[in-house]
Design an enzyme around this catalytic site. Structure first.
Site, PDB file in Angstrom:
ATOM      1  N   HIS A  40      38.408  46.962  59.284  1.00 22.38           N
ATOM      2  CA  HIS A  40      39.246  47.701  60.241  1.00 22.38           C
ATOM      3  C   HIS A  40      39.815  46.675  61.224  1.00 22.38           C
ATOM      4  O   HIS A  40      39.053  46.029  61.946  1.00 22.38           O
ATOM      5  CB  HIS A  40      38.415  48.711  61.042  1.00 22.38           C
ATOM      6  CG  HIS A  40      37.608  49.644  60.188  1.00 22.38           C
ATOM      7  ND1 HIS A  40      37.877  50.990  60.121  1.00 22.38           N
ATOM      8  CD2 HIS A  40      36.538  49.437  59.375  1.00 22.38           C
ATOM      9  CE1 HIS A  40      37.009  51.560  59.296  1.00 22.38           C
ATOM     10  NE2 HIS A  40      36.181  50.632  58.840  1.00 22.38           N
ATOM     11  N   TYR A  41      41.132  46.560  61.279  1.00 22.64           N
ATOM     12  CA  TYR A  41      41.760  45.590  62.184  1.00 22.64           C
ATOM     13  C   TYR A  41      42.278  46.280  63.438  1.00 22.64           C
ATOM     14  O   TYR A  41      42.775  47.404  63.381  1.00 22.64           O
ATOM     15  CB  TYR A  41      42.902  44.871  61.474  1.00 22.64           C
ATOM     16  CG  TYR A  41      42.389  43.872  60.460  1.00 22.64           C
ATOM     17  CD1 TYR A  41      42.117  42.561  60.845  1.00 22.64           C
ATOM     18  CD2 TYR A  41      42.145  44.244  59.148  1.00 22.64           C
ATOM     19  CE1 TYR A  41      41.629  41.651  59.931  1.00 22.64           C
ATOM     20  CE2 TYR A  41      41.649  43.337  58.227  1.00 22.64           C
ATOM     21  CZ  TYR A  41      41.390  42.035  58.617  1.00 22.64           C
ATOM     22  OH  TYR A  41      40.901  41.136  57.719  1.00 22.64           O
ATOM     23  N   PHE A  42      42.177  45.549  64.558  1.00 20.95           N
ATOM     24  CA  PHE A  42      42.573  46.108  65.849  1.00 20.95           C
ATOM     25  C   PHE A  42      43.626  45.242  66.540  1.00 20.95           C
ATOM     26  O   PHE A  42      43.619  44.019  66.409  1.00 20.95           O
ATOM     27  CB  PHE A  42      41.343  46.222  66.767  1.00 20.95           C
ATOM     28  CG  PHE A  42      40.410  47.327  66.354  1.00 20.95           C
ATOM     29  CD1 PHE A  42      40.484  48.570  66.960  1.00 20.95           C
ATOM     30  CD2 PHE A  42      39.494  47.127  65.336  1.00 20.95           C
ATOM     31  CE1 PHE A  42      39.640  49.599  66.558  1.00 20.95           C
ATOM     32  CE2 PHE A  42      38.643  48.163  64.923  1.00 20.95           C
ATOM     33  CZ  PHE A  42      38.722  49.399  65.540  1.00 20.95           C
ATOM     34  N   VAL A 106      44.890  49.192  63.650  1.00 15.04           N
ATOM     35  CA  VAL A 106      46.227  49.093  63.057  1.00 15.04           C
ATOM     36  C   VAL A 106      46.226  49.109  61.531  1.00 15.04           C
ATOM     37  O   VAL A 106      47.286  49.247  60.920  1.00 15.04           O
ATOM     38  CB  VAL A 106      46.969  47.821  63.531  1.00 15.04           C
ATOM     39  CG1 VAL A 106      47.388  47.984  64.980  1.00 15.04           C
ATOM     40  CG2 VAL A 106      46.114  46.568  63.356  1.00 15.04           C
TER      41      VAL A 106
END
Lengths: 186, 186
Positions: A40-42, A106
């Protein structure tokens, strides 16, 4: 402060894993793990990571969970950069905390990763959902001055295995995934 | 999204713990834990938590470690606010990650905390280094509409124990510590 750990990393797109896997095993590589990873990218609350070339990610790594920061890549020939990892206990809880701090999720990258230990390097054979097949070769070092030596050792090993280090891909799986989604929408 | 957990909390300064502890035990309170806590507080990269009334903290809680976010207090009579916790594995690693993201460590609060379970509430008897003796009474709820009922139940219990809920202190131990340091410097 001590130097932060650096991940020396080279990533290559491949057509399939068949030949490279045979060569690795013939060369004495040890299969460490086959694991499903979901990343999970932020985005940062006040700077654009796609411009600063940084990343913050939660990784579901089989049964384990990690929070990872990646610094800007500083070598044009590889993906080498500062990498900081810490194990965490809950995707949901850390996501809520990050969201309250202004970070925004994102994108999610899912892959099956097969990890071999070979020549003191990790060879990751990645089957990345909606992106394709890649080999990532990596090694963690703790002194920046060693990075060229280690990178060149990776290049040398790749060549011996019949792979071309010039095909090095510096984009992350997230960038490749987002590019693909953008292209498909056109 | 489900509602985030809320900590209903009332904090009172006390002269000593002797009488209150006797009353708690006579009332059937259970001693849960005596623990040394060391809290590292951080400032946000792009907003001033002392103005937004938020907090981000790493807690060393005996052998365990937690990352905690606290939202703005929304009740003038108590310290009630959103509180999110997640267990982490290394103070050093998470500190490095937070620092790279632009968070800055602004202070450390150390205390001995004695925790009693009483009337379905946690009574924390805190001996806070350089700050003093306080009692924090707290309860986690998952529906904001319950907070007044739970806060008033805490007030009622405090009165029964001979304590005055009007003496409620809304400042955090960090704020009290920083104020004290400032005063001493003058």
């Amino acid at each position: 402060m001590n130097q932060l750990p650096i991940e020396v990393e080279v990533k290559l797109p491949v057509e399939d894993f068949g030949e490279i896997e045979i060569k690795l095993l013939e060369g004495g590589a040890l299969l460490e793990e086959i694991v499903m990873q979901r990343d999970h990218y932020f985005q940062h609350p006040s700077k654009d990571f796609s411009k600063t070339d940084e990343a913050l990610r939660i990784r579901e790594d089989g049964d384990r969970l990690f929070l990872t920061y990646k610094g800007p890549k500083f070598d044009p020939k590889s993906k080498t950069r500062t990498e900081l990892n810490t194990e965490i206990s809950s995707v949901e809880d850390i996501t809520h905390i990050l969201e309250q701090l202004g970070f925004k999720e994102v994108g999610i990258v899912s892959k099956e990763r097969k990890i071999y230990l070979y020549n003191d390097m990790l060879f990751c054979l990645d089957n990345v959902e909606s992106v394709g097949l890649y080999i990532e070769v990596e090694k963690i070092i703790h002194d920046k001055k060693d990075f060229k030596k280690e990178r060149d050792l990776i290049f040398k090993t790749l060549k011996e295995l019949g792979l071309d280090p010039q095909k090095n891909e510096r984009k992350s799986y997230l960038e490749l995934l987002l590019e693909k989604i953008k292209t498909e929408k056109k």
